[in-house]
Design a protein around this motif. Sequence first.
Motif, PDB file in Angstrom:
ATOM      1  N   PRO A  53       0.932  -1.316  -0.011  1.00 51.71           N
ATOM      2  CA  PRO A  53      -0.153  -0.049   0.121  1.00 51.71           C
ATOM      3  C   PRO A  53       1.067   1.783   0.196  1.00 51.71           C
ATOM      4  N   SER A  54       0.466   2.614  -1.343  1.00 50.62           N
ATOM      5  CA  SER A  54       1.260   3.340  -0.891  1.00 50.62           C
ATOM      6  C   SER A  54       0.897   4.548   0.299  1.00 50.62           C
ATOM      7  N   SER A  55      -0.539   3.800  -0.127  1.00 49.77           N
ATOM      8  CA  SER A  55      -1.718   5.565   1.296  1.00 49.77           C
ATOM      9  C   SER A  55      -0.764   5.386   2.810  1.00 49.77           C
ATOM     10  N   TYR A  58      -3.573   4.937   4.754  1.00 47.64           N
ATOM     11  CA  TYR A  58      -3.686   3.459   4.950  1.00 47.64           C
ATOM     12  C   TYR A  58      -2.809   2.647   5.854  1.00 47.64           C
ATOM     13  N   TRP A  59      -1.153   2.995   6.006  1.00 48.41           N
ATOM     14  CA  TRP A  59      -0.773   2.314   7.240  1.00 48.41           C
ATOM     15  C   TRP A  59      -0.964   2.681   8.343  1.00 48.41           C
ATOM     16  N   GLY A 172      -8.611  -1.542   0.575  1.00 50.08           N
ATOM     17  CA  GLY A 172      -7.229  -2.116   0.003  1.00 50.08           C
ATOM     18  C   GLY A 172      -7.885  -2.265  -1.584  1.00 50.08           C
ATOM     19  N   SER A 173      -6.541  -2.289  -2.106  1.00 46.94           N
ATOM     20  CA  SER A 173      -6.712  -2.671  -4.076  1.00 46.94           C
ATOM     21  C   SER A 173      -7.441  -3.810  -4.477  1.00 46.94           C
ATOM     22  N   GLN A 177      -5.834  -8.295  -0.696  1.00 49.32           N
ATOM     23  CA  GLN A 177      -4.658  -7.074   0.022  1.00 49.32           C
ATOM     24  C   GLN A 177      -5.649  -6.572   1.728  1.00 49.32           C
ATOM     25  N   TYR A 181      -2.763  -7.784   4.835  1.00 52.42           N
ATOM     26  CA  TYR A 181      -1.745  -6.722   5.743  1.00 52.42           C
ATOM     27  C   TYR A 181      -2.754  -6.449   6.844  1.00 52.42           C
TER      28      TYR A 181
END
Length: 296
Positions: A53-55, A58-59, A172-173, A177, A181
């Motif tokens: 994840p790039s956000s 989100y993390w 998530g995508s 995912q 995660y």
Amino acid sequence: MLWVINGLIYGFFTAVYMLFNQHFKVDGYVLGIWRGFGICLLFLPFVFLYPVPSSLFYWCILILQGICIGIYDSHIFYASADFGAGPTSRFMAVTVLLTTFMWWALTPEKFLLLFKDSDLLLTLLLVLCGFSFCYWQMWQSEVSRQAAIYTFPAVLALAVMSIATKYIAEGGSSLGQGLIYYLSVSTFVSGVYNLGGYRLKYKNSGPAVLSAKMLKIGVLLVIFSAILIVAKTMALRVAPNPGYVTALLLIAPLFIGVLNYHYKTADKVLPEAGFAMIFFLILLVFLVNGNFGITE
């Protein structure tokens, strides 16, 4: 209706989760360590099957979820051992309204949609209030009041977890995912939280974390906890409001009552309140899934 089925599975394994330490009476932090790191290790290899994840948001949600899991795990495990699974699970009724109102606060535009039909809004609120009232009637005893005070942090944590899980699943995508995660990152954070709590409580030496007995208990805990998380995430992903899934979760006291009866464990669950709760549960599911215009 899939969210209802997965929510019921979630409710059943939540009952098993609460009964777990009523039976084993292991230190709550030790179980939290096993549950967090054990699930993480089980699903960590699957992380490489999905993009990272790039956000940043989100993390942050994944980390927040892990902290809430840690708080929830330790308090529920200690409460189940000290007060029993029945009183502990019955107090969690407060989470229904708390989760629903928190969700409406975060999505006010969805809450305002309910005002288009005042009859439906009032009916939904009456159902939620009646549902919660039945649970309040199920913990009117001294042991339940003590359990209520101790488990209150778990109530808050569960409300936040329910909403965070929905964001994780939807953000998530793919469902895969979001699940992986959650089952690796968030559980790892919860393991770290409980390890920190363990080290603070037992500065020099404490209950064994790694032993032959704990290996057997820990593996069993990890297996059914993984099923619980998958069912919860799938239910919250498609449910219109996370408060509705939490409402389904509250059938756990009935499962606990049945299992306690089977194993001849004393648990003063009021059957009248339980049947009344089922009535409101059916009404809630009927309102949400019927053609009445309620979608959030």
